[in-house]
Design an enzyme around this catalytic site. Structure first.
Site, PDB file in Angstrom:
ATOM      1  N   SER A  29       0.834  -1.219   0.000  1.00 35.27           N
ATOM      2  CA  SER A  29       0.000   0.000   0.000  1.00 35.27           C
ATOM      3  C   SER A  29       0.858   1.254   0.000  1.00 35.27           C
ATOM      4  O   SER A  29       1.682   1.445   0.899  1.00 35.27           O
ATOM      5  CB  SER A  29      -0.896   0.018   1.241  1.00 35.27           C
ATOM      6  OG  SER A  29      -1.940  -0.891   1.065  1.00 35.27           O
ATOM      7  N   HIS A  60      -3.026   0.925  -4.621  1.00 41.55           N
ATOM      8  CA  HIS A  60      -2.520  -0.231  -5.376  1.00 41.55           C
ATOM      9  C   HIS A  60      -2.891  -0.034  -6.839  1.00 41.55           C
ATOM     10  O   HIS A  60      -4.057  -0.200  -7.231  1.00 41.55           O
ATOM     11  CB  HIS A  60      -3.148  -1.518  -4.823  1.00 41.55           C
ATOM     12  CG  HIS A  60      -2.648  -1.896  -3.462  1.00 41.55           C
ATOM     13  ND1 HIS A  60      -1.648  -2.821  -3.270  1.00 41.55           N
ATOM     14  CD2 HIS A  60      -2.997  -1.444  -2.245  1.00 41.55           C
ATOM     15  CE1 HIS A  60      -1.402  -2.941  -1.971  1.00 41.55           C
ATOM     16  NE2 HIS A  60      -2.208  -2.115  -1.324  1.00 41.55           N
ATOM     17  N   HIS A  82      -5.146  -9.026  -2.062  1.00 43.75           N
ATOM     18  CA  HIS A  82      -5.294  -9.384  -0.654  1.00 43.75           C
ATOM     19  C   HIS A  82      -6.430 -10.374  -0.480  1.00 43.75           C
ATOM     20  O   HIS A  82      -7.440 -10.304  -1.173  1.00 43.75           O
ATOM     21  CB  HIS A  82      -5.616  -8.144   0.197  1.00 43.75           C
ATOM     22  CG  HIS A  82      -4.664  -7.007   0.034  1.00 43.75           C
ATOM     23  ND1 HIS A  82      -4.762  -6.074  -0.997  1.00 43.75           N
ATOM     24  CD2 HIS A  82      -3.582  -6.648   0.749  1.00 43.75           C
ATOM     25  CE1 HIS A  82      -3.799  -5.182  -0.871  1.00 43.75           C
ATOM     26  NE2 HIS A  82      -3.061  -5.500   0.163  1.00 43.75           N
ATOM     27  N   TYR A  84      -8.454 -10.279   1.875  1.00 42.33           N
ATOM     28  CA  TYR A  84      -9.669  -9.576   2.326  1.00 42.33           C
ATOM     29  C   TYR A  84     -10.473  -9.005   1.149  1.00 42.33           C
ATOM     30  O   TYR A  84     -11.609  -8.571   1.306  1.00 42.33           O
ATOM     31  CB  TYR A  84      -9.347  -8.470   3.335  1.00 42.33           C
ATOM     32  CG  TYR A  84      -8.521  -7.316   2.813  1.00 42.33           C
ATOM     33  CD1 TYR A  84      -7.205  -7.151   3.208  1.00 42.33           C
ATOM     34  CD2 TYR A  84      -9.060  -6.383   1.927  1.00 42.33           C
ATOM     35  CE1 TYR A  84      -6.435  -6.093   2.721  1.00 42.33           C
ATOM     36  CE2 TYR A  84      -8.308  -5.328   1.434  1.00 42.33           C
ATOM     37  CZ  TYR A  84      -6.991  -5.192   1.831  1.00 42.33           C
ATOM     38  OH  TYR A  84      -6.232  -4.159   1.368  1.00 42.33           O
ATOM     39  N   GLU A  85      -9.845  -8.959  -0.053  1.00 36.12           N
ATOM     40  CA  GLU A  85     -10.610  -8.464  -1.216  1.00 36.12           C
ATOM     41  C   GLU A  85     -11.612  -9.518  -1.696  1.00 36.12           C
ATOM     42  O   GLU A  85     -12.432  -9.245  -2.584  1.00 36.12           O
ATOM     43  CB  GLU A  85      -9.653  -8.090  -2.352  1.00 36.12           C
ATOM     44  CG  GLU A  85      -8.754  -6.876  -2.042  1.00 36.12           C
ATOM     45  CD  GLU A  85      -7.752  -6.589  -3.139  1.00 36.12           C
ATOM     46  OE1 GLU A  85      -8.137  -5.934  -4.136  1.00 36.12           O
ATOM     47  OE2 GLU A  85      -6.586  -7.003  -3.004  1.00 36.12           O
ATOM     48  N   ALA A 112       2.731  -2.230   4.008  1.00 33.89           N
ATOM     49  CA  ALA A 112       2.475  -1.251   5.070  1.00 33.89           C
ATOM     50  C   ALA A 112       1.916  -2.047   6.241  1.00 33.89           C
ATOM     51  O   ALA A 112       1.082  -2.937   6.043  1.00 33.89           O
ATOM     52  CB  ALA A 112       1.470  -0.204   4.620  1.00 33.89           C
ATOM     53  N   MET A 210      -1.832  -7.313   6.551  1.00 36.19           N
ATOM     54  CA  MET A 210      -2.902  -8.106   5.953  1.00 36.19           C
ATOM     55  C   MET A 210      -2.459  -8.749   4.643  1.00 36.19           C
ATOM     56  O   MET A 210      -3.258  -9.018   3.753  1.00 36.19           O
ATOM     57  CB  MET A 210      -4.122  -7.204   5.667  1.00 36.19           C
ATOM     58  CG  MET A 210      -4.639  -6.438   6.861  1.00 36.19           C
ATOM     59  SD  MET A 210      -6.041  -5.395   6.374  1.00 36.19           S
ATOM     60  CE  MET A 210      -6.194  -4.330   7.819  1.00 36.19           C
ATOM     61  N   SER A 211      -1.158  -8.958   4.538  1.00 36.99           N
ATOM     62  CA  SER A 211      -0.640  -9.512   3.269  1.00 36.99           C
ATOM     63  C   SER A 211       0.647 -10.285   3.534  1.00 36.99           C
ATOM     64  O   SER A 211       0.865 -10.778   4.625  1.00 36.99           O
ATOM     65  CB  SER A 211      -0.368  -8.348   2.303  1.00 36.99           C
ATOM     66  OG  SER A 211       0.736  -7.579   2.795  1.00 36.99           O
ATOM     67  N   ASN A 234       1.678   3.122  10.788  1.00 35.70           N
ATOM     68  CA  ASN A 234       0.913   3.619  11.945  1.00 35.70           C
ATOM     69  C   ASN A 234       1.262   2.713  13.126  1.00 35.70           C
ATOM     70  O   ASN A 234       1.759   1.599  12.928  1.00 35.70           O
ATOM     71  CB  ASN A 234      -0.590   3.525  11.663  1.00 35.70           C
ATOM     72  CG  ASN A 234      -0.998   2.111  11.280  1.00 35.70           C
ATOM     73  OD1 ASN A 234      -0.772   1.699  10.140  1.00 35.70           O
ATOM     74  ND2 ASN A 234      -1.522   1.321  12.226  1.00 35.70           N
ATOM     75  N   HIS A 246      -6.921   4.008   6.652  1.00 35.47           N
ATOM     76  CA  HIS A 246      -6.102   3.734   5.465  1.00 35.47           C
ATOM     77  C   HIS A 246      -5.499   5.034   4.924  1.00 35.47           C
ATOM     78  O   HIS A 246      -4.409   5.025   4.370  1.00 35.47           O
ATOM     79  CB  HIS A 246      -6.935   3.039   4.385  1.00 35.47           C
ATOM     80  CG  HIS A 246      -6.115   2.457   3.269  1.00 35.47           C
ATOM     81  ND1 HIS A 246      -5.079   1.563   3.475  1.00 35.47           N
ATOM     82  CD2 HIS A 246      -6.184   2.651   1.923  1.00 35.47           C
ATOM     83  CE1 HIS A 246      -4.539   1.228   2.306  1.00 35.47           C
ATOM     84  NE2 HIS A 246      -5.194   1.883   1.350  1.00 35.47           N
TER      85      HIS A 246
HETATM   86  O1  LIG Z   1      -0.868  -4.334   0.861  1.00 35.20           O
HETATM   87  P1  LIG Z   1      -0.353  -3.960   2.186  1.00 35.20           P
HETATM   88  O2  LIG Z   1      -0.203  -5.146   3.114  1.00 35.20           O
HETATM   89  O3  LIG Z   1       0.887  -3.132   2.107  1.00 35.20           O
HETATM   90  O4  LIG Z   1      -1.445  -2.967   2.840  1.00 35.20           O
HETATM   91  C1  LIG Z   1      -1.751  -2.860   4.213  1.00 35.20           C
HETATM   92  C2  LIG Z   1      -2.743  -3.917   4.531  1.00 35.20           C
HETATM   93  C3  LIG Z   1      -3.992  -3.336   3.958  1.00 35.20           C
HETATM   94  O5  LIG Z   1      -4.063  -3.634   2.595  1.00 35.20           O
HETATM   95  C4  LIG Z   1      -3.811  -1.828   4.133  1.00 35.20           C
HETATM   96  C5  LIG Z   1      -4.615  -1.345   5.307  1.00 35.20           C
HETATM   97  O6  LIG Z   1      -4.442   0.047   5.476  1.00 35.20           O
HETATM   98  O7  LIG Z   1      -2.422  -1.637   4.396  1.00 35.20           O
HETATM   99  N1  LIG Z   2      -3.551  -5.560  10.027  1.00 37.73           N
HETATM  100  C1  LIG Z   2      -3.054  -4.312   9.866  1.00 37.73           C
HETATM  101  N2  LIG Z   2      -2.618  -3.946   8.633  1.00 37.73           N
HETATM  102  C2  LIG Z   2      -2.127  -2.703   8.504  1.00 37.73           C
HETATM  103  N3  LIG Z   2      -1.621  -2.066   7.403  1.00 37.73           N
HETATM  104  C3  LIG Z   2      -1.252  -0.835   7.773  1.00 37.73           C
HETATM  105  N4  LIG Z   2      -1.493  -0.636   9.099  1.00 37.73           N
HETATM  106  C4  LIG Z   2      -2.040  -1.801   9.564  1.00 37.73           C
HETATM  107  C5  LIG Z   2      -2.498  -2.207  10.855  1.00 37.73           C
HETATM  108  O1  LIG Z   2      -2.446  -1.474  11.846  1.00 37.73           O
HETATM  109  N5  LIG Z   2      -2.989  -3.477  10.943  1.00 37.73           N
END
Ligand SMILES: O=P(O)(O)O[C@@H]1C[C@H](O)[C@@H](CO)O1
Ligand SMILES: Nc1nc2[nH]cnc2c(=O)[nH]1
Length: 275
Positions: A29, A60, A82, A84-85, A112, A210-211, A234, A246
Protein backbone atom coordinates in the site's frame (compact mmCIF):
# COMPACT_ATOMS: atom_id res chain seq x y z
CA UNK A 1 -4.54 -21.08 -10.45
CA UNK A 2 -3.41 -24.43 -11.79
CA UNK A 3 -0.03 -24.86 -13.45
CA UNK A 4 -1.44 -24.43 -16.96
CA UNK A 5 -3.02 -21.12 -15.95
CA UNK A 6 0.30 -20.00 -14.44
CA UNK A 7 2.11 -20.92 -17.66
CA UNK A 8 -0.55 -19.13 -19.74
CA UNK A 9 -0.17 -15.94 -17.69
CA UNK A 10 3.64 -16.22 -17.84
CA UNK A 11 3.66 -16.69 -21.61
CA UNK A 12 1.43 -13.63 -22.01
CA UNK A 13 3.93 -11.58 -19.97
CA UNK A 14 6.82 -13.12 -21.93
CA UNK A 15 5.13 -12.01 -25.17
CA UNK A 16 5.40 -8.43 -23.91
CA UNK A 17 8.90 -8.67 -22.38
CA UNK A 18 11.37 -11.10 -23.94
CA UNK A 19 14.13 -10.79 -21.35
CA UNK A 20 14.34 -12.74 -18.08
CA UNK A 21 13.67 -10.79 -14.87
CA UNK A 22 15.78 -12.03 -11.95
CA UNK A 23 14.30 -9.97 -9.11
CA UNK A 24 10.60 -9.78 -8.29
CA UNK A 25 9.14 -6.90 -6.29
CA UNK A 26 5.75 -6.85 -4.57
CA UNK A 27 4.95 -3.25 -3.67
CA UNK A 28 2.50 -2.74 -0.81
CA UNK A 29 0.00 0.00 0.00
CA UNK A 30 1.38 3.35 -1.08
CA UNK A 31 4.75 1.83 -2.00
CA UNK A 32 4.13 1.47 -5.73
CA UNK A 33 6.33 4.52 -6.35
CA UNK A 34 9.32 2.23 -6.73
CA UNK A 35 7.87 0.85 -9.96
CA UNK A 36 7.92 4.39 -11.41
CA UNK A 37 11.73 4.25 -11.16
CA UNK A 38 12.00 1.19 -13.41
CA UNK A 39 13.75 2.12 -16.67
CA UNK A 40 12.45 1.17 -20.13
CA UNK A 41 9.32 -0.12 -18.41
CA UNK A 42 6.86 -2.50 -19.99
CA UNK A 43 3.57 -1.97 -18.14
CA UNK A 44 0.92 -4.66 -18.23
CA UNK A 45 -2.39 -3.94 -16.45
CA UNK A 46 -3.54 -6.93 -14.41
CA UNK A 47 -6.83 -7.06 -16.32
CA UNK A 48 -4.89 -7.86 -19.53
CA UNK A 49 -3.18 -10.90 -18.03
CA UNK A 50 -5.03 -14.20 -18.42
CA UNK A 51 -6.41 -15.55 -15.12
CA UNK A 52 -5.07 -12.56 -13.06
CA UNK A 53 -7.29 -10.79 -10.52
CA UNK A 54 -7.40 -6.98 -10.42
CA UNK A 55 -6.45 -4.64 -7.57
CA UNK A 56 -9.37 -3.04 -5.75
CA UNK A 57 -7.58 -1.17 -2.95
CA UNK A 58 -6.62 2.52 -2.92
CA UNK A 59 -2.82 2.81 -3.13
CA UNK A 60 -2.52 -0.23 -5.38
CA UNK A 61 -2.18 0.69 -9.08
CA UNK A 62 -2.92 -2.73 -10.54
CA UNK A 63 -0.19 -3.43 -13.10
CA UNK A 64 2.99 -5.39 -13.65
CA UNK A 65 5.97 -3.16 -14.45
CA UNK A 66 8.96 -4.94 -16.00
CA UNK A 67 12.29 -3.37 -16.92
CA UNK A 68 15.63 -2.37 -15.47
CA UNK A 69 16.42 -0.99 -12.04
CA UNK A 70 20.09 -0.27 -11.31
CA UNK A 71 21.13 -2.62 -14.15
CA UNK A 72 18.99 -5.43 -12.71
CA UNK A 73 16.14 -6.93 -14.72
CA UNK A 74 13.13 -6.64 -12.40
CA UNK A 75 9.41 -7.39 -12.46
CA UNK A 76 7.29 -5.40 -10.04
CA UNK A 77 3.71 -5.79 -8.88
CA UNK A 78 2.55 -2.17 -8.63
CA UNK A 79 -0.35 -3.13 -6.41
CA UNK A 80 -0.92 -6.52 -4.84
CA UNK A 81 -3.92 -8.70 -4.13
CA UNK A 82 -5.29 -9.38 -0.65
CA UNK A 83 -7.30 -12.20 0.88
CA UNK A 84 -9.67 -9.58 2.33
CA UNK A 85 -10.61 -8.46 -1.22
CA UNK A 86 -12.36 -11.80 -1.53
CA UNK A 87 -9.71 -13.48 -3.66
CA UNK A 88 -8.67 -17.03 -2.80
CA UNK A 89 -5.10 -17.32 -1.50
CA UNK A 90 -4.44 -19.23 -4.71
CA UNK A 91 -5.29 -16.07 -6.69
CA UNK A 92 -3.53 -13.76 -4.22
CA UNK A 93 -0.27 -15.68 -4.63
CA UNK A 94 -0.51 -16.56 -8.34
CA UNK A 95 1.76 -13.64 -9.37
CA UNK A 96 4.59 -15.16 -7.31
CA UNK A 97 4.31 -18.41 -9.27
CA UNK A 98 4.21 -16.44 -12.53
CA UNK A 99 7.39 -14.60 -11.48
CA UNK A 100 9.05 -17.97 -10.75
CA UNK A 101 7.93 -19.28 -14.14
CA UNK A 102 9.50 -16.19 -15.80
CA UNK A 103 12.87 -16.89 -14.14
CA UNK A 104 12.79 -14.74 -11.00
CA UNK A 105 15.21 -15.99 -8.31
CA UNK A 106 14.83 -13.36 -5.57
CA UNK A 107 11.59 -11.83 -4.29
CA UNK A 108 11.49 -8.56 -2.35
CA UNK A 109 8.13 -8.21 -0.62
CA UNK A 110 7.07 -4.88 0.86
CA UNK A 111 4.00 -3.86 2.80
CA UNK A 112 2.48 -1.25 5.07
CA UNK A 113 2.01 -2.56 8.59
CA UNK A 114 0.96 -1.46 12.04
CA UNK A 115 3.68 -1.21 14.66
CA UNK A 116 3.16 -3.53 17.63
CA UNK A 117 6.65 -3.09 19.10
CA UNK A 118 6.37 0.10 21.14
CA UNK A 119 9.93 1.12 20.33
CA UNK A 120 8.74 1.63 16.73
CA UNK A 121 7.17 4.80 15.40
CA UNK A 122 5.08 5.58 12.35
CA UNK A 123 7.43 6.14 9.41
CA UNK A 124 9.92 3.46 10.44
CA UNK A 125 11.07 0.82 7.95
CA UNK A 126 11.24 -2.71 9.38
CA UNK A 127 13.32 -5.58 8.01
CA UNK A 128 11.19 -8.71 8.38
CA UNK A 129 13.18 -11.38 10.24
CA UNK A 130 10.34 -13.92 10.34
CA UNK A 131 6.54 -14.06 10.14
CA UNK A 132 3.59 -15.48 12.04
CA UNK A 133 0.77 -16.79 9.84
CA UNK A 134 -2.28 -15.64 11.76
CA UNK A 135 -4.66 -16.00 8.80
CA UNK A 136 -6.06 -19.36 9.85
CA UNK A 137 -5.36 -20.79 6.43
CA UNK A 138 -2.53 -21.51 4.01
CA UNK A 139 -2.09 -20.98 0.24
CA UNK A 140 -0.63 -24.48 -0.12
CA UNK A 141 -3.79 -26.22 1.07
CA UNK A 142 -4.98 -28.58 -1.69
CA UNK A 143 -3.12 -30.94 -4.00
CA UNK A 144 0.62 -30.30 -4.19
CA UNK A 145 2.25 -29.79 -7.60
CA UNK A 146 5.63 -31.53 -7.27
CA UNK A 147 6.80 -29.62 -10.37
CA UNK A 148 6.71 -26.49 -8.22
CA UNK A 149 7.70 -27.65 -4.74
CA UNK A 150 7.48 -30.21 -1.95
CA UNK A 151 4.35 -31.12 -0.03
CA UNK A 152 5.72 -29.90 3.30
CA UNK A 153 8.10 -26.98 2.68
CA UNK A 154 10.60 -25.98 5.37
CA UNK A 155 10.05 -22.46 6.73
CA UNK A 156 13.10 -22.30 9.03
CA UNK A 157 14.67 -19.40 7.14
CA UNK A 158 11.85 -17.90 5.11
CA UNK A 159 13.59 -14.52 5.05
CA UNK A 160 17.02 -15.08 3.61
CA UNK A 161 19.77 -14.34 6.13
CA UNK A 162 22.32 -13.22 3.55
CA UNK A 163 19.81 -10.79 2.05
CA UNK A 164 18.90 -9.52 5.52
CA UNK A 165 22.55 -8.93 6.42
CA UNK A 166 23.00 -7.14 3.08
CA UNK A 167 19.95 -4.95 3.74
CA UNK A 168 21.22 -4.03 7.22
CA UNK A 169 24.66 -3.10 5.88
CA UNK A 170 23.13 -0.98 3.14
CA UNK A 171 20.81 0.78 5.61
CA UNK A 172 23.85 1.59 7.79
CA UNK A 173 25.80 2.91 4.80
CA UNK A 174 22.83 5.06 3.78
CA UNK A 175 22.25 6.15 7.38
CA UNK A 176 18.65 4.92 7.17
CA UNK A 177 17.10 3.68 10.42
CA UNK A 178 16.02 0.09 9.79
CA UNK A 179 14.12 -1.69 12.54
CA UNK A 180 13.92 -5.50 12.55
CA UNK A 181 11.09 -7.72 13.61
CA UNK A 182 8.44 -10.36 13.20
CA UNK A 183 5.54 -9.61 10.84
CA UNK A 184 2.13 -11.01 11.78
CA UNK A 185 -0.22 -11.67 8.86
CA UNK A 186 -3.90 -11.13 9.71
CA UNK A 187 -6.68 -11.48 7.15
CA UNK A 188 -8.13 -8.00 7.75
CA UNK A 189 -9.87 -5.97 6.43
CA UNK A 190 -10.71 -4.66 9.89
CA UNK A 191 -7.73 -3.37 11.81
CA UNK A 192 -6.95 -5.08 15.15
CA UNK A 193 -8.61 -4.39 18.48
CA UNK A 194 -6.27 -3.19 21.25
CA UNK A 195 -6.72 -6.61 22.92
CA UNK A 196 -5.61 -8.36 19.72
CA UNK A 197 -2.54 -6.11 19.51
CA UNK A 198 -1.62 -7.02 23.10
CA UNK A 199 -2.11 -10.72 22.28
CA UNK A 200 0.07 -10.47 19.15
CA UNK A 201 2.78 -8.70 21.16
CA UNK A 202 2.70 -11.57 23.66
CA UNK A 203 3.06 -13.98 20.72
CA UNK A 204 6.23 -12.15 19.64
CA UNK A 205 4.86 -9.98 16.87
CA UNK A 206 6.55 -6.64 16.11
CA UNK A 207 4.30 -5.51 13.25
CA UNK A 208 0.93 -6.60 11.88
CA UNK A 209 -0.45 -6.48 8.36
CA UNK A 210 -2.90 -8.11 5.95
CA UNK A 211 -0.64 -9.51 3.27
CA UNK A 212 2.89 -10.84 2.65
CA UNK A 213 2.59 -14.15 4.55
CA UNK A 214 0.77 -16.01 1.73
CA UNK A 215 3.14 -14.67 -0.94
CA UNK A 216 6.19 -15.67 1.13
CA UNK A 217 4.88 -19.19 1.75
CA UNK A 218 4.38 -19.67 -2.00
CA UNK A 219 7.77 -18.07 -2.76
CA UNK A 220 9.56 -20.45 -0.37
CA UNK A 221 7.61 -23.43 -1.74
CA UNK A 222 8.90 -22.48 -5.21
CA UNK A 223 12.49 -22.03 -3.95
CA UNK A 224 12.74 -18.23 -4.27
CA UNK A 225 15.02 -16.29 -1.94
CA UNK A 226 12.92 -13.77 -0.01
CA UNK A 227 13.57 -10.38 1.57
CA UNK A 228 10.72 -8.52 3.30
CA UNK A 229 10.47 -4.88 4.27
CA UNK A 230 7.53 -3.29 6.12
CA UNK A 231 6.74 0.38 6.25
CA UNK A 232 5.38 0.97 9.75
CA UNK A 233 2.58 3.21 8.56
CA UNK A 234 0.91 3.62 11.94
CA UNK A 235 1.14 2.32 15.47
CA UNK A 236 -1.23 -0.64 15.88
CA UNK A 237 -4.58 -0.16 17.58
CA UNK A 238 -4.63 0.92 21.19
CA UNK A 239 -1.02 2.10 21.38
CA UNK A 240 -1.74 5.72 20.57
CA UNK A 241 -5.04 7.16 21.65
CA UNK A 242 -6.27 7.66 18.08
CA UNK A 243 -8.30 5.70 15.51
CA UNK A 244 -6.62 3.98 12.57
CA UNK A 245 -7.34 4.73 8.90
CA UNK A 246 -6.10 3.73 5.46
CA UNK A 247 -5.66 7.45 4.72
CA UNK A 248 -3.05 7.59 7.49
CA UNK A 249 -1.37 4.50 6.03
CA UNK A 250 -1.11 6.12 2.59
CA UNK A 251 0.02 9.45 4.08
CA UNK A 252 2.85 7.81 6.03
CA UNK A 253 4.05 5.64 3.16
CA UNK A 254 4.16 8.84 1.12
CA UNK A 255 6.37 10.49 3.77
CA UNK A 256 8.87 7.60 3.86
CA UNK A 257 9.05 7.29 0.07
CA UNK A 258 12.55 8.85 -0.19
CA UNK A 259 14.20 6.45 2.28
CA UNK A 260 12.13 3.49 1.02
CA UNK A 261 13.23 4.13 -2.57
CA UNK A 262 16.89 4.69 -1.62
CA UNK A 263 17.03 1.51 0.47
CA UNK A 264 15.27 -0.87 -1.93
CA UNK A 265 17.07 0.48 -5.01
CA UNK A 266 20.43 0.02 -3.27
CA UNK A 267 19.47 -3.52 -2.25
CA UNK A 268 18.50 -4.33 -5.86
CA UNK A 269 21.82 -2.88 -7.05
CA UNK A 270 23.76 -4.99 -4.54
CA UNK A 271 21.89 -8.18 -5.46
CA UNK A 272 22.60 -7.49 -9.11
CA UNK A 273 26.31 -6.81 -8.54
CA UNK A 274 26.75 -9.91 -6.39
CA UNK A 275 25.16 -12.21 -8.98
O1 LIG B 1 -0.87 -4.33 0.86
P1 LIG B 1 -0.35 -3.96 2.19
O2 LIG B 1 -0.20 -5.15 3.11
O3 LIG B 1 0.89 -3.13 2.11
O4 LIG B 1 -1.45 -2.97 2.84
C1 LIG B 1 -1.75 -2.86 4.21
C2 LIG B 1 -2.74 -3.92 4.53
C3 LIG B 1 -3.99 -3.34 3.96
O5 LIG B 1 -4.06 -3.63 2.60
C4 LIG B 1 -3.81 -1.83 4.13
C5 LIG B 1 -4.61 -1.34 5.31
O6 LIG B 1 -4.44 0.05 5.48
O7 LIG B 1 -2.42 -1.64 4.40
N1 LIG C 1 -3.55 -5.56 10.03
C1 LIG C 1 -3.05 -4.31 9.87
N2 LIG C 1 -2.62 -3.95 8.63
C2 LIG C 1 -2.13 -2.70 8.50
N3 LIG C 1 -1.62 -2.07 7.40
C3 LIG C 1 -1.25 -0.83 7.77
N4 LIG C 1 -1.49 -0.64 9.10
C4 LIG C 1 -2.04 -1.80 9.56
C5 LIG C 1 -2.50 -2.21 10.86
O1 LIG C 1 -2.45 -1.47 11.85
N5 LIG C 1 -2.99 -3.48 10.94
Amino acid sequence: MNYDAIKEAASYVKSKYEDTPKIGLILGSGLGVLADEIENPVKIPYNEIPNFPVSTVEGHAGQLVIGTLKEAKVIAMQGRFHFYEGYSLDKVTAPVRVMKELGVETLIVTNAAGGINESFEAGDLMLITDHINNMGTNPLIGPNNANIGVRFPDMSESYNRKLRDMAKNIANELNIKLQEGVYVGNTGPSYETPAEVRALRTLGGDAVGMSTVPEVIIARHAGLNVLGISCISNMAAGILDQPLSHDEVIETTDKVRVNFLKLVKSIVEKIQSSN
